[in-house]
Design a protein around this motif. Sequence first.
Motif, PDB file in Angstrom:
ATOM      1  N   LYS A  24      26.265 -61.650  77.690  1.00  0.00           N
ATOM      2  CA  LYS A  24      24.782 -61.703  78.039  1.00  0.00           C
ATOM      3  C   LYS A  24      24.447 -62.431  79.243  1.00  0.00           C
ATOM      4  O   LYS A  24      23.713 -61.986  80.152  1.00  0.00           O
ATOM      5  CB  LYS A  24      23.982 -61.959  76.835  1.00  0.00           C
ATOM      6  CG  LYS A  24      22.643 -62.023  77.188  1.00  0.00           C
ATOM      7  CD  LYS A  24      21.621 -62.540  75.689  1.00  0.00           C
ATOM      8  CE  LYS A  24      20.408 -62.314  76.074  1.00  0.00           C
ATOM      9  NZ  LYS A  24      19.462 -62.770  74.877  1.00  0.00           N
ATOM     10  N   ASP A  25      25.210 -63.581  79.310  1.00  0.00           N
ATOM     11  CA  ASP A  25      25.239 -64.463  80.619  1.00  0.00           C
ATOM     12  C   ASP A  25      25.730 -63.899  82.011  1.00  0.00           C
ATOM     13  O   ASP A  25      24.951 -63.821  82.759  1.00  0.00           O
ATOM     14  CB  ASP A  25      25.816 -65.797  80.393  1.00  0.00           C
ATOM     15  CG  ASP A  25      25.299 -66.632  79.432  1.00  0.00           C
ATOM     16  OD1 ASP A  25      23.989 -66.531  78.760  1.00  0.00           O
ATOM     17  OD2 ASP A  25      25.943 -67.765  78.776  1.00  0.00           O
ATOM     18  N   VAL A  26      26.759 -63.171  81.538  1.00  0.00           N
ATOM     19  CA  VAL A  26      27.414 -62.106  82.798  1.00  0.00           C
ATOM     20  C   VAL A  26      26.451 -61.277  83.210  1.00  0.00           C
ATOM     21  O   VAL A  26      25.955 -61.110  84.372  1.00  0.00           O
ATOM     22  CB  VAL A  26      28.690 -61.625  82.491  1.00  0.00           C
ATOM     23  CG1 VAL A  26      29.032 -60.780  83.412  1.00  0.00           C
ATOM     24  CG2 VAL A  26      29.694 -62.882  82.032  1.00  0.00           C
ATOM     25  N   LEU A  27      25.895 -60.616  82.225  1.00  0.00           N
ATOM     26  CA  LEU A  27      24.741 -59.431  82.628  1.00  0.00           C
ATOM     27  C   LEU A  27      23.456 -59.863  83.179  1.00  0.00           C
ATOM     28  O   LEU A  27      23.162 -59.646  84.395  1.00  0.00           O
ATOM     29  CB  LEU A  27      24.306 -58.916  81.179  1.00  0.00           C
ATOM     30  CG  LEU A  27      25.416 -57.859  80.929  1.00  0.00           C
ATOM     31  CD1 LEU A  27      24.739 -57.108  79.645  1.00  0.00           C
ATOM     32  CD2 LEU A  27      25.497 -56.635  81.896  1.00  0.00           C
ATOM     33  N   LYS A  28      23.184 -61.363  83.025  1.00  0.00           N
ATOM     34  CA  LYS A  28      21.948 -61.772  83.693  1.00  0.00           C
ATOM     35  C   LYS A  28      22.274 -62.256  84.983  1.00  0.00           C
ATOM     36  O   LYS A  28      21.328 -62.296  85.904  1.00  0.00           O
ATOM     37  CB  LYS A  28      21.639 -63.110  82.892  1.00  0.00           C
ATOM     38  CG  LYS A  28      20.963 -62.885  81.508  1.00  0.00           C
ATOM     39  CD  LYS A  28      20.484 -64.233  80.963  1.00  0.00           C
ATOM     40  CE  LYS A  28      20.006 -64.108  79.638  1.00  0.00           C
ATOM     41  NZ  LYS A  28      19.534 -65.301  79.012  1.00  0.00           N
ATOM     42  N   VAL A  29      23.456 -62.182  85.654  1.00  0.00           N
ATOM     43  CA  VAL A  29      23.762 -62.507  87.037  1.00  0.00           C
ATOM     44  C   VAL A  29      24.007 -61.299  87.593  1.00  0.00           C
ATOM     45  O   VAL A  29      23.944 -60.885  88.447  1.00  0.00           O
ATOM     46  CB  VAL A  29      24.867 -63.589  87.032  1.00  0.00           C
ATOM     47  CG1 VAL A  29      25.520 -63.509  88.306  1.00  0.00           C
ATOM     48  CG2 VAL A  29      24.402 -65.151  86.413  1.00  0.00           C
ATOM     49  N   GLN A  30      25.013 -60.540  86.830  1.00  0.00           N
ATOM     50  CA  GLN A  30      25.453 -59.234  87.250  1.00  0.00           C
ATOM     51  C   GLN A  30      24.370 -58.226  87.469  1.00  0.00           C
ATOM     52  O   GLN A  30      24.547 -57.528  88.918  1.00  0.00           O
ATOM     53  CB  GLN A  30      26.460 -58.520  86.533  1.00  0.00           C
ATOM     54  CG  GLN A  30      27.087 -57.187  86.658  1.00  0.00           C
ATOM     55  CD  GLN A  30      28.077 -56.602  85.696  1.00  0.00           C
ATOM     56  OE1 GLN A  30      28.939 -57.194  85.770  1.00  0.00           O
ATOM     57  NE2 GLN A  30      27.673 -55.571  85.102  1.00  0.00           N
ATOM     58  N   GLU A  73      23.397 -54.638  95.776  1.00  0.00           N
ATOM     59  CA  GLU A  73      24.176 -53.699  96.424  1.00  0.00           C
ATOM     60  C   GLU A  73      23.555 -52.156  96.296  1.00  0.00           C
ATOM     61  O   GLU A  73      23.695 -51.662  97.402  1.00  0.00           O
ATOM     62  CB  GLU A  73      25.557 -53.795  95.599  1.00  0.00           C
ATOM     63  CG  GLU A  73      26.543 -52.787  96.357  1.00  0.00           C
ATOM     64  CD  GLU A  73      27.806 -52.775  95.543  1.00  0.00           C
ATOM     65  OE1 GLU A  73      28.747 -52.046  96.221  1.00  0.00           O
ATOM     66  OE2 GLU A  73      28.281 -53.672  94.748  1.00  0.00           O
ATOM     67  N   ALA A  74      22.868 -51.874  95.083  1.00  0.00           N
ATOM     68  CA  ALA A  74      22.432 -50.538  95.090  1.00  0.00           C
ATOM     69  C   ALA A  74      21.264 -50.285  96.277  1.00  0.00           C
ATOM     70  O   ALA A  74      21.416 -49.251  96.597  1.00  0.00           O
ATOM     71  CB  ALA A  74      21.672 -50.315  93.628  1.00  0.00           C
ATOM     72  N   GLU A  75      20.418 -51.178  96.512  1.00  0.00           N
ATOM     73  CA  GLU A  75      19.479 -51.204  97.750  1.00  0.00           C
ATOM     74  C   GLU A  75      20.306 -51.005  99.001  1.00  0.00           C
ATOM     75  O   GLU A  75      19.979 -50.249  99.719  1.00  0.00           O
ATOM     76  CB  GLU A  75      18.637 -52.464  97.876  1.00  0.00           C
ATOM     77  CG  GLU A  75      17.471 -52.504  96.376  1.00  0.00           C
ATOM     78  CD  GLU A  75      16.801 -53.851  96.203  1.00  0.00           C
ATOM     79  OE1 GLU A  75      17.109 -54.640  97.036  1.00  0.00           O
ATOM     80  OE2 GLU A  75      15.856 -53.650  95.504  1.00  0.00           O
ATOM     81  N   GLU A 125      23.015 -45.673  90.649  1.00  0.00           N
ATOM     82  CA  GLU A 125      23.815 -45.260  89.516  1.00  0.00           C
ATOM     83  C   GLU A 125      25.088 -45.870  89.615  1.00  0.00           C
ATOM     84  O   GLU A 125      25.941 -45.461  88.871  1.00  0.00           O
ATOM     85  CB  GLU A 125      23.917 -43.625  89.630  1.00  0.00           C
ATOM     86  CG  GLU A 125      22.631 -42.863  89.685  1.00  0.00           C
ATOM     87  CD  GLU A 125      21.898 -43.117  88.417  1.00  0.00           C
ATOM     88  OE1 GLU A 125      22.373 -43.097  87.200  1.00  0.00           O
ATOM     89  OE2 GLU A 125      20.621 -43.216  88.760  1.00  0.00           O
ATOM     90  N   ILE A 126      25.448 -46.766  90.155  1.00  0.00           N
ATOM     91  CA  ILE A 126      26.573 -47.709  90.136  1.00  0.00           C
ATOM     92  C   ILE A 126      26.947 -48.320  88.817  1.00  0.00           C
ATOM     93  O   ILE A 126      26.121 -48.713  88.195  1.00  0.00           O
ATOM     94  CB  ILE A 126      26.740 -48.721  91.151  1.00  0.00           C
ATOM     95  CG1 ILE A 126      25.697 -49.853  91.337  1.00  0.00           C
ATOM     96  CG2 ILE A 126      26.847 -48.185  92.694  1.00  0.00           C
ATOM     97  CD1 ILE A 126      25.696 -51.075  92.191  1.00  0.00           C
ATOM     98  N   PRO A 127      28.053 -48.137  88.226  1.00  0.00           N
ATOM     99  CA  PRO A 127      28.448 -48.438  86.802  1.00  0.00           C
ATOM    100  C   PRO A 127      28.066 -49.891  86.442  1.00  0.00           C
ATOM    101  O   PRO A 127      27.474 -49.927  84.996  1.00  0.00           O
ATOM    102  CB  PRO A 127      29.985 -48.195  86.792  1.00  0.00           C
ATOM    103  CG  PRO A 127      30.098 -47.058  87.777  1.00  0.00           C
ATOM    104  CD  PRO A 127      29.311 -47.601  88.898  1.00  0.00           C
ATOM    105  N   PRO A 128      28.106 -50.915  87.395  1.00  0.00           N
ATOM    106  CA  PRO A 128      27.754 -52.320  86.772  1.00  0.00           C
ATOM    107  C   PRO A 128      26.366 -52.054  86.506  1.00  0.00           C
ATOM    108  O   PRO A 128      26.013 -53.356  85.799  1.00  0.00           O
ATOM    109  CB  PRO A 128      28.103 -53.005  88.014  1.00  0.00           C
ATOM    110  CG  PRO A 128      29.320 -52.409  88.775  1.00  0.00           C
ATOM    111  CD  PRO A 128      28.784 -50.910  88.646  1.00  0.00           C
ATOM    112  N   LEU A 129      25.542 -51.535  87.123  1.00  0.00           N
ATOM    113  CA  LEU A 129      24.251 -51.582  86.470  1.00  0.00           C
ATOM    114  C   LEU A 129      23.890 -50.856  85.175  1.00  0.00           C
ATOM    115  O   LEU A 129      22.541 -50.902  84.498  1.00  0.00           O
ATOM    116  CB  LEU A 129      23.121 -50.599  87.640  1.00  0.00           C
ATOM    117  CG  LEU A 129      23.027 -51.500  89.167  1.00  0.00           C
ATOM    118  CD1 LEU A 129      22.130 -50.818  89.782  1.00  0.00           C
ATOM    119  CD2 LEU A 129      22.425 -52.906  88.806  1.00  0.00           C
TER     120      LEU A 129
END
Length: 161
Positions: A14-20, A27-29, A35-39
């Motif tokens: 969860k901590d990783v997601l809060k930063v990722q 990056e998407a912007e 639609e990039i997978p990390p999102l």
Amino acid sequence: MIKQIDITNPKFAKDVLKVQIPSYIVEAELIDFYEIPPLKDTIDSLQQSGETFYGYYISEELSGAISIKIENSVMDIHRLFVHPNHFRKGIAKKLLDFIQTNGKEFETIIVSTGSKNAPAINFYQKNGFAKSSDMFVDERLSLTILEKKINKGFSKRAAFL
């Protein structure tokens, strides 16, 4: 401080997601593709990724992370991100340097990023990576693959990854 993250622990995932997520929104912007997978990652998808994660902490707060897989003497950087509040503090470089100097033996490092993500491409090139190819995911997204050959003199690294 850099330390390994136990991504199988839901709290750390969860901590990783809060930063990722905020990082990959930037990056998407930049690449105009949302639609990039990390999102789309979830706690469960991170836990099931099979990647080894390292985090950069400022006052016990996760500020950036890198994840890798090593196979057949190739280190594949799956993700490298820094929370937007901590951009331009050298965190990405410290994480990259860490995995290069503290990893198992490997001969090549590969990474991919959106071809329109000029800041990421420039970052990797400044750090010794060269473009190896472009891959078209669909008509709206292409990825640039970069690689770095590691000289054999580094083969006596600590093998703790």
